[in-house]
Design a protein around this motif. Structure first.
Motif, mmCIF file in Angstrom:
data_model
loop_
_atom_site.group_PDB
_atom_site.id
_atom_site.type_symbol
_atom_site.label_atom_id
_atom_site.label_comp_id
_atom_site.label_asym_id
_atom_site.label_seq_id
_atom_site.Cartn_x
_atom_site.Cartn_y
_atom_site.Cartn_z
ATOM 1 N N ARG A 63 0.778 -1.075 -0.085
ATOM 2 C CA ARG A 63 -0.179 -0.107 0.043
ATOM 3 C C ARG A 63 0.958 1.234 0.101
ATOM 4 O O ARG A 63 0.429 2.269 -0.600
ATOM 5 N N HIS A 64 1.924 1.178 0.681
ATOM 6 C CA HIS A 64 2.811 2.441 0.748
ATOM 7 C C HIS A 64 3.428 2.765 -0.655
ATOM 8 O O HIS A 64 3.505 4.045 -1.096
ATOM 9 N N LEU A 65 3.872 1.696 -1.319
ATOM 10 C CA LEU A 65 4.382 1.770 -2.617
ATOM 11 C C LEU A 65 3.396 2.153 -3.625
ATOM 12 O O LEU A 65 3.553 3.146 -4.698
ATOM 13 N N ALA A 66 2.212 1.680 -3.368
ATOM 14 C CA ALA A 66 1.147 1.914 -4.267
ATOM 15 C C ALA A 66 0.625 3.541 -4.355
ATOM 16 O O ALA A 66 0.381 4.051 -5.361
ATOM 17 N N GLU A 67 0.832 4.026 -3.277
ATOM 18 C CA GLU A 67 0.456 5.579 -2.917
ATOM 19 C C GLU A 67 1.437 6.546 -3.598
ATOM 20 O O GLU A 67 1.174 7.618 -3.660
ATOM 21 N N THR A 68 2.544 6.112 -4.034
ATOM 22 C CA THR A 68 3.709 6.783 -4.801
ATOM 23 C C THR A 68 3.330 7.060 -6.159
ATOM 24 O O THR A 68 4.045 8.030 -6.984
ATOM 25 N N ASP A 69 2.409 6.381 -6.709
ATOM 26 C CA ASP A 69 2.036 6.532 -8.275
ATOM 27 C C ASP A 69 3.130 5.999 -9.217
ATOM 28 O O ASP A 69 3.120 6.563 -10.226
ATOM 29 N N LYS A 70 4.116 5.518 -8.724
ATOM 30 C CA LYS A 70 5.006 4.873 -9.565
ATOM 31 C C LYS A 70 4.457 3.502 -10.238
ATOM 32 O O LYS A 70 3.879 2.649 -9.464
ATOM 33 N N PRO A 71 4.934 2.949 -11.452
ATOM 34 C CA PRO A 71 4.942 1.823 -11.764
ATOM 35 C C PRO A 71 5.381 0.586 -10.975
ATOM 36 O O PRO A 71 6.202 0.930 -10.141
ATOM 37 N N ILE A 72 4.945 -0.515 -10.780
ATOM 38 C CA ILE A 72 5.253 -1.479 -9.829
ATOM 39 C C ILE A 72 5.344 -2.923 -10.869
ATOM 40 O O ILE A 72 4.320 -3.391 -11.443
ATOM 41 N N VAL A 73 6.704 -3.412 -10.551
ATOM 42 C CA VAL A 73 6.904 -4.912 -11.031
ATOM 43 C C VAL A 73 7.072 -5.632 -9.965
ATOM 44 O O VAL A 73 8.096 -5.408 -9.090
ATOM 45 N N MET A 74 6.329 -6.661 -9.848
ATOM 46 C CA MET A 74 6.219 -7.588 -8.753
ATOM 47 C C MET A 74 6.638 -9.118 -8.817
ATOM 48 O O MET A 74 5.825 -9.549 -9.661
ATOM 49 N N SER A 75 7.734 -9.751 -8.310
ATOM 50 C CA SER A 75 8.026 -11.011 -8.596
ATOM 51 C C SER A 75 6.990 -11.774 -7.603
ATOM 52 O O SER A 75 6.586 -11.250 -6.670
ATOM 53 N N THR A 76 6.828 -13.048 -7.887
ATOM 54 C CA THR A 76 5.842 -13.975 -7.225
ATOM 55 C C THR A 76 6.310 -15.317 -6.493
ATOM 56 O O THR A 76 5.815 -16.103 -6.295
ATOM 57 N N GLY A 77 7.566 -15.195 -6.389
ATOM 58 C CA GLY A 77 8.331 -16.517 -5.998
ATOM 59 C C GLY A 77 7.695 -16.928 -4.570
ATOM 60 O O GLY A 77 7.449 -15.983 -3.756
ATOM 61 N N ALA A 78 7.739 -18.203 -4.036
ATOM 62 C CA ALA A 78 7.237 -18.585 -3.176
ATOM 63 C C ALA A 78 5.753 -18.227 -2.461
ATOM 64 O O ALA A 78 5.542 -18.127 -1.533
ATOM 65 N N HIS A 79 4.983 -17.931 -3.415
ATOM 66 C CA HIS A 79 3.405 -17.383 -3.238
ATOM 67 C C HIS A 79 2.899 -18.232 -4.253
ATOM 68 O O HIS A 79 2.936 -18.438 -5.368
ATOM 69 N N ASP A 80 1.383 -18.609 -3.800
ATOM 70 C CA ASP A 80 0.426 -19.455 -4.832
ATOM 71 C C ASP A 80 -0.484 -18.470 -5.490
ATOM 72 O O ASP A 80 -0.419 -16.994 -4.964
ATOM 73 N N LEU A 81 -1.260 -18.706 -6.348
ATOM 74 C CA LEU A 81 -2.008 -17.675 -7.170
ATOM 75 C C LEU A 81 -2.949 -17.141 -6.344
ATOM 76 O O LEU A 81 -3.124 -15.773 -6.603
ATOM 77 N N ASP A 82 -3.602 -17.625 -5.365
ATOM 78 C CA ASP A 82 -4.545 -16.958 -4.422
ATOM 79 C C ASP A 82 -3.709 -15.974 -3.678
ATOM 80 O O ASP A 82 -4.265 -14.740 -3.609
ATOM 81 N N GLU A 83 -2.576 -16.253 -3.204
ATOM 82 C CA GLU A 83 -1.742 -14.999 -2.440
ATOM 83 C C GLU A 83 -1.551 -14.059 -3.496
ATOM 84 O O GLU A 83 -1.406 -12.787 -2.984
ATOM 85 N N VAL A 84 -0.947 -14.422 -4.569
ATOM 86 C CA VAL A 84 -0.575 -13.376 -5.764
ATOM 87 C C VAL A 84 -2.093 -12.359 -5.725
ATOM 88 O O VAL A 84 -1.889 -11.168 -5.812
ATOM 89 N N GLY A 85 -3.029 -12.886 -6.019
ATOM 90 C CA GLY A 85 -4.166 -12.329 -6.073
ATOM 91 C C GLY A 85 -4.653 -11.309 -4.953
ATOM 92 O O GLY A 85 -5.038 -10.238 -5.309
ATOM 93 N N GLU A 86 -4.242 -11.842 -3.758
ATOM 94 C CA GLU A 86 -4.580 -10.752 -2.509
ATOM 95 C C GLU A 86 -3.652 -9.759 -2.619
ATOM 96 O O GLU A 86 -3.927 -8.408 -2.209
ATOM 97 N N SER A 87 -2.466 -9.862 -3.310
ATOM 98 C CA SER A 87 -1.492 -8.858 -3.409
ATOM 99 C C SER A 87 -1.937 -7.843 -4.375
ATOM 100 O O SER A 87 -1.871 -6.532 -4.210
ATOM 101 N N VAL A 88 -2.217 -8.361 -5.539
ATOM 102 C CA VAL A 88 -2.831 -7.703 -6.640
ATOM 103 C C VAL A 88 -3.837 -6.853 -6.195
ATOM 104 O O VAL A 88 -4.266 -5.621 -6.492
ATOM 105 N N ALA A 89 -4.911 -7.370 -5.370
ATOM 106 C CA ALA A 89 -6.138 -6.622 -4.763
ATOM 107 C C ALA A 89 -5.595 -5.545 -4.254
ATOM 108 O O ALA A 89 -6.239 -4.416 -4.050
#
Length: 349
Positions: free
Chosen positions: A138-164
């Protein structure tokens, strides 16, 4: 699916792959080494060179114990503390990258490191282990910069929570990277097809953060599957001291990777099927047409004994092979010499 910009480079499925040369902490605490790593990334043709900015006290509990894969007797806390990049390097490395015409990036692992980097990076890179740190996202999202996020050691549902979490906090420019948190990652475990899953599931550009030892195979496969971003660790020398050198690419390997990525983009080409200019010569001489295989007098019938479907070479071209059955049994309107192409003008009536 949105295309977004990192600096003046567009990132998305219809754009050239954005290549991040991951220097990480392979500077070994030496500013000159950090600049040498930037030089190597420039020579290889990477779009960005990326470091990592963290403080051990913001990452691990102090009494954290060891980690077997590092083959180091120190605690993971002590190892991480020894890898910290001084904050005062950030503007100097940024300026050095600017002068070398490559983007400076660095992964922040905590809020104070992000604050030090904010003025100097065109986009945020979120490490796999930080991708479920929702307050930090949330802190990074508030800066309005593009975000590139790696997804290692997380399943698809967890990735979905992070994207949300990112989207709820206002992030609109996001790319996700398939990543396997194993150093190195066996080729059979890298699962490049997940790139398609991430792209389709979350409607974002997707790519690969690759920890395999092979400089070409996984990155090329990723680009063939539509990777918008490819990231890979590199070093000056695998034999240098430090936890991230052994699985990183050496300079010639990084160069080979970028070359393979650009070559893969070239061979993918267009999805439009048409006759190309480079095919013109063989289109004219090697495609089959209907030709006389013997002299055919006016009034004779066309039969399997006197016509065939052959390559025309430099001779006049006959009818398309699809008319062969239709031509059989028809009558010649004039003398057709052996090897001539047969046209409708040669057919009576």
């Amino acid at each position: 699916m949105g295309v977004f910009d990192i600096g003046d480079r567009s990132v998305g499925p219809t754009e050239p792959t954005f290549v991040i040369a991951e220097a990480g902490s392979n500077h070994n605490g030496d500013l000159g080494t950090a600049k040498e790593l930037i030089d190597v990334a420039v020579e290889a043709g990477a779009d960005a060179v990326k470091f990592q900015t963290f403080r051990a006290s913001d990452m691990y509990v102090e009494d954290s114990g060891g980690v077997e894969y590092l083959d180091d007797d120190r605690s993971i806390y002590d190892v991480i503390e020894s890898m910290e990049m001084p904050y005062e390097w950030i503007p100097e490395l940024h300026d050095y990258c600017r002068d070398r015409d490559i983007y400076f990036m660095s992964t922040p692992f905590d809020e104070r490191s992000a604050a030090e980097l904010a003025e100097y990076v065109p986009a945020w890179k979120v490490a796999s282990y930080t991708s479920s740190h929702h307050p930090f996202l949330r802190h990074l999202a508030e800066t309005d910069k593009p975000i590139v996020m790696s997804t290692g050691a997380h399943d698809l549902d967890e990735v979905g929570e992070s994207v949300a979490t990112l989207r709820d906090a206002g992030a609109t420019e996001l790319a996700l990277l398939q990543c396997v948190a194993a150093y190195p990652t066996p080729l059979e475990e890298i699962n490049v097809r997940v790139i398609q899953t991430l792209r389709e599931e979350f409607d974002v550009p997707a790519g690969l953060s690759d920890h395999t030892l092979d400089p070409v195979t996984a990155p090329s496969a990723a680009v063939a599957l539509g990777a918008s971003v490819v990231e890979k660790h590199f070093t000056l020398d695998k034999t240098m001291d430090g936890p991230d050198h052994q699985f990183a690419l050496e300079p010639d390997e990084l160069d080979a990777m970028v070359t393979a990525i650009r070559d893969t983009e070239r061979v993918l080409g267009s999805d439009e099927k048409s006759v190309l200019d480079v095919e013109t010569e063989l289109y004219d001489i090697a495609r089959r047409r209907i030709h006389a295989t013997a002299d055919i007098e006016a009034g004779d019938q066309f039969t399997e004994d006197n016509i065939g479907v052959l390559r025309s070479g430099q001779r006049s071209k006959g009818l398309h092979p699809k008319f062969y059955d239709e031509l059989l049994g028809e009558t010649a309107a004039r003398l057709v010499s052996k090897d001539e192409g047969i046209s409708w003008d040669d057919v009576a009536n």
